[in-house]
Design a protein around this motif. Structure first.
Motif, mmCIF file in Angstrom:
data_model
loop_
_atom_site.group_PDB
_atom_site.id
_atom_site.type_symbol
_atom_site.label_atom_id
_atom_site.label_comp_id
_atom_site.label_asym_id
_atom_site.label_seq_id
_atom_site.Cartn_x
_atom_site.Cartn_y
_atom_site.Cartn_z
ATOM 1 N N UNK A 117 43.377 57.168 47.497
ATOM 2 C CA UNK A 117 42.367 56.487 46.689
ATOM 3 C C UNK A 117 43.066 55.584 45.687
ATOM 4 N N UNK A 118 43.100 54.287 45.931
ATOM 5 C CA UNK A 118 43.815 53.379 45.020
ATOM 6 C C UNK A 118 43.031 53.132 43.736
ATOM 7 N N UNK A 119 43.760 52.763 42.686
ATOM 8 C CA UNK A 119 43.130 52.294 41.457
ATOM 9 C C UNK A 119 43.298 50.781 41.385
ATOM 10 N N UNK A 120 42.309 50.106 40.829
ATOM 11 C CA UNK A 120 42.280 48.648 40.860
ATOM 12 C C UNK A 120 42.066 48.093 39.465
ATOM 13 N N UNK A 121 42.916 47.139 39.086
ATOM 14 C CA UNK A 121 42.771 46.419 37.820
ATOM 15 C C UNK A 121 42.678 44.933 38.134
ATOM 16 N N UNK A 122 41.711 44.254 37.523
ATOM 17 C CA UNK A 122 41.524 42.839 37.839
ATOM 18 C C UNK A 122 41.230 42.037 36.585
ATOM 19 N N UNK A 123 41.351 40.713 36.705
ATOM 20 C CA UNK A 123 41.005 39.808 35.612
ATOM 21 C C UNK A 123 39.836 38.930 36.020
ATOM 22 N N UNK A 124 39.010 38.599 35.057
ATOM 23 C CA UNK A 124 37.897 37.665 35.277
ATOM 24 C C UNK A 124 36.957 38.129 36.403
ATOM 25 N N UNK A 125 36.785 39.443 36.528
ATOM 26 C CA UNK A 125 35.853 39.952 37.523
ATOM 27 C C UNK A 125 36.357 39.861 38.949
ATOM 28 N N UNK A 126 37.632 39.653 39.128
ATOM 29 C CA UNK A 126 38.207 39.545 40.457
ATOM 30 C C UNK A 126 38.147 40.901 41.154
ATOM 31 N N UNK A 127 37.520 40.967 42.321
ATOM 32 C CA UNK A 127 37.341 42.243 43.013
ATOM 33 C C UNK A 127 37.656 42.087 44.500
ATOM 34 N N UNK A 128 38.107 43.174 45.099
ATOM 35 C CA UNK A 128 38.421 43.172 46.517
ATOM 36 C C UNK A 128 37.861 44.430 47.157
ATOM 37 N N UNK A 129 37.916 44.465 48.467
ATOM 38 C CA UNK A 129 37.484 45.638 49.213
ATOM 39 C C UNK A 129 38.706 46.273 49.864
ATOM 40 N N UNK A 130 38.869 47.582 49.666
ATOM 41 C CA UNK A 130 39.975 48.322 50.274
ATOM 42 C C UNK A 130 39.425 49.225 51.368
ATOM 43 N N UNK A 131 40.065 49.199 52.497
ATOM 44 C CA UNK A 131 39.650 50.058 53.598
ATOM 45 C C UNK A 131 40.860 50.758 54.188
#
Length: 228
Positions: A27-41
């Motif tokens: 289960x990865x943790x995700x940090x982003x700037x300016x609402x940048x989001x991705x999908x991990x599968x």
């Protein structure tokens, strides 16, 4: 190109891990700037072969744009001449001032008698308008990527790999960072499992494929970073 960027920088969603052993789930943790989001599968074993078929790891999105720099001294002289407002020569190297006024000291120096107290750098290559500088110190390595047109800069823990002229990614021991130059956004994903290698797909719907070494599993694990 726009479609590819939207595929990479889209809704965040951790997919269900059907047919993946509970011990192997990462289960990865995700940090982003300016609402940048991705999908991990996290991929099942049966899916990996399909991804690998479409994926390749290359130095750059276009090898002809990747120019290795072998003569640092000559190249630096040209940089000082053409970009004197942002690059200043110092005895141990140079100082780069980015568009936000932040000063980056790039130098080759031994800071003491202890062999652990040193800094070094290597101007590696240019990719289009981007300059790549490798910086090393004792048990530390990072890469500074500078846009020579706008003087924006990005510091990465791993060697940058360019997906196209507007996007790059890099990976370190347990993290990957994806940067979108055009939107000026980035996202960092931490897996808490060592990353062995990566590749990105010529099929934009498949995104980037990462192979991880999960100590809880007997087999390697794979993640796709995209918006499927």
């Amino acid at each position: 190109m726009k479609i590819y960027i939207l595929l990479i920088l889209s809704l965040l969603s951790i997919q269900s891990y059907a047919q993946i052993s509970e011990d192997c789930i990462i289960t990865p943790t995700i940090q982003s700037t300016h609402g940048c989001k991705v999908q991990c599968k996290q991929l099942k074993k049966s899916e990996v072969k399909k991804y690998k078929y479409y994926c390749t790891e290359t130095t750059s999105f276009n090898n002809s744009k990747y120019v290795n720099i072998d003569d640092d001294a000559t190249f630096e002289k040209e940089v000082y001449k053409l970009h004197k407002e942002n690059f200043a020569k110092i005895p141990t190297g140079f100082v780069f001032t980015d568009r936000d006024g932040k000063r980056h000291t790039i130098q080759k120096v031994n800071l003491g008698t202890d062999s652990k107290q040193y800094q070094d750098y290597n101007i590696m290559a240019s990719v289009g308008q981007y300059l790549i500088i490798e910086q090393t110190a004792y048990e530390d390595q990072q890469y500074l990527v500078i846009n020579m047109h706008t003087y924006t800069s990005y510091t990465l823990s791993g060697k940058p790999i360019f997906i196209n002229e507007n996007m790059m990614y890099s990976y370190g021991f347990e993290t990957i960072t994806i940067v979108d130059f055009e939107l000026n956004t980035d996202v960092t994903i931490t897996f808490n499992s060592p990353i062995i290698n990566s590749s990105y797909s010529v099929n934009s719907s498949m995104g980037i494929l990462f192979e991880l070494d999960n100590s809880k599993c007997d087999t390697k694990q794979f993640f796709a970073i995209t918006n499927l």
